[in-house]
Motif scaffolding. Sequence first.
Motif, mmCIF file in Angstrom:
data_model
loop_
_atom_site.group_PDB
_atom_site.id
_atom_site.type_symbol
_atom_site.label_atom_id
_atom_site.label_comp_id
_atom_site.label_asym_id
_atom_site.label_seq_id
_atom_site.Cartn_x
_atom_site.Cartn_y
_atom_site.Cartn_z
ATOM 1 N N GLU A 95 7.604 -4.957 7.783
ATOM 2 C CA GLU A 95 7.678 -6.069 7.272
ATOM 3 C C GLU A 95 7.693 -5.821 5.577
ATOM 4 N N GLY A 96 6.899 -5.062 5.179
ATOM 5 C CA GLY A 96 6.739 -4.886 3.787
ATOM 6 C C GLY A 96 5.721 -5.831 3.207
ATOM 7 N N GLY A 97 5.514 -6.158 1.947
ATOM 8 C CA GLY A 97 4.481 -6.864 1.416
ATOM 9 C C GLY A 97 3.124 -6.489 1.150
ATOM 10 N N ARG A 98 2.701 -5.328 1.700
ATOM 11 C CA ARG A 98 1.397 -4.943 1.304
ATOM 12 C C ARG A 98 1.545 -4.129 0.086
ATOM 13 N N LYS A 99 0.306 -3.652 -0.415
ATOM 14 C CA LYS A 99 0.099 -2.823 -1.496
ATOM 15 C C LYS A 99 0.592 -1.450 -1.523
ATOM 16 N N GLN A 100 0.289 -1.136 -0.204
ATOM 17 C CA GLN A 100 0.896 0.368 0.071
ATOM 18 C C GLN A 100 2.157 0.663 -0.222
ATOM 19 N N MET A 101 3.006 -0.540 0.107
ATOM 20 C CA MET A 101 4.559 -0.257 0.473
ATOM 21 C C MET A 101 4.765 -0.319 -1.155
ATOM 22 N N PRO A 102 6.171 0.275 -0.969
ATOM 23 C CA PRO A 102 6.826 0.231 -2.306
ATOM 24 C C PRO A 102 7.174 -1.081 -3.007
ATOM 25 N N PRO A 103 7.614 -1.355 -4.069
ATOM 26 C CA PRO A 103 7.955 -2.548 -4.882
ATOM 27 C C PRO A 103 8.989 -3.337 -4.020
ATOM 28 N N ASP A 104 10.057 -2.599 -3.291
ATOM 29 C CA ASP A 104 11.080 -3.356 -2.681
ATOM 30 C C ASP A 104 10.853 -3.581 -1.414
ATOM 31 N N LEU A 133 10.535 4.981 1.382
ATOM 32 C CA LEU A 133 9.601 4.746 2.693
ATOM 33 C C LEU A 133 9.118 5.857 3.197
ATOM 34 N N LYS A 134 10.050 6.792 3.095
ATOM 35 C CA LYS A 134 9.433 8.178 3.841
ATOM 36 C C LYS A 134 8.338 8.802 3.062
ATOM 37 N N PRO A 135 8.280 8.919 1.823
ATOM 38 C CA PRO A 135 7.187 9.501 1.441
ATOM 39 C C PRO A 135 6.021 8.757 1.387
ATOM 40 N N GLN A 136 5.941 7.304 1.858
ATOM 41 C CA GLN A 136 4.790 6.456 1.903
ATOM 42 C C GLN A 136 3.998 6.338 3.400
ATOM 43 N N THR A 137 4.878 6.892 4.305
ATOM 44 C CA THR A 137 4.083 6.656 5.486
ATOM 45 C C THR A 137 4.423 7.782 6.631
ATOM 46 N N LYS A 138 3.780 8.203 7.524
ATOM 47 C CA LYS A 138 3.861 9.027 8.520
ATOM 48 C C LYS A 138 4.679 8.185 9.559
ATOM 49 N N ARG A 139 5.065 6.927 9.688
ATOM 50 C CA ARG A 139 5.788 6.372 10.735
ATOM 51 C C ARG A 139 7.184 6.455 10.392
ATOM 52 N N ILE A 140 7.815 7.071 9.404
ATOM 53 C CA ILE A 140 9.093 7.357 9.039
ATOM 54 C C ILE A 140 9.474 8.946 9.142
ATOM 55 N N ALA A 141 10.622 9.171 9.945
ATOM 56 C CA ALA A 141 10.927 10.711 9.945
ATOM 57 C C ALA A 141 12.452 10.720 9.841
#
Length: 240
Positions: A95-104, A133-141
């Motif tokens: 979804e995005g929109g959380r502070k830990q997500m990148p601006p886009d 997104l990949k550097p922000q979370t372990k959910r992306i590989a």
Amino acid sequence: QQQQQKKKKSTFFSKKENNGGEASSPNIGVLDIFGFECFVVNSFEQLCINYTNETLQQQFNRYVFKLEQEEYARESITWSFIEFPDNQDCLDLIEGGRKQMPPDGGLLLMLDDECRLPRGSDANYAARVARSLKPQTKRIAISKKQAVDGVFEVCHYAGPVPYQTRGFLEKNKDELPRAAEELFVDARKRPEGKLLGAICDSHVNAARRAATAAQKKGQQDGLFDASGTTTTTTSHSSSS
């Protein structure tokens, strides 16, 4: 081969209000969840389906684990705290929109943004996912080969699913085929074409208001809000 998951059936009990604001008779709705999809090639459709299941899994966690254990704590009931996998970070990624997500934003917001760009493309979208997104979370590989092929992998609560981004932008725009548009234009010239013209205008206006990803998120929010204001019971049955 499709990944098999247990089917969940959630029953929602609620009281609807009539136009006068008074409560009418209770009603029962059954939500039948068919589980995650993971094929040899997974596209935008699978992302939407799996996003729905992530949302419903979070609702299940909320009622069965979070709220129950909070109530036990308030009532000073002695019990052993139950650890459970929380998939909220996966929802934040989509979804995005959380502070830990990148601006886009997350996957859906980023896809909508790419659709609005004059030179937006599936390849650019895949590159943005890898870069932002990949550097922000372990959910992306994303492996080196997947990066070349325009593939990103999401670690859902049910397991990892690789998504092929080819065709993502076209599907998200949800545009009418050109042949269909020409048919509507020709139909307007005829006396009986007024209805077809109105249908065409309705579709165009809806497309301008929101792309498919934005509509999907709105539907998810509505489902989450509806189930959150009801009494919920959940049963499990095996799916074939």
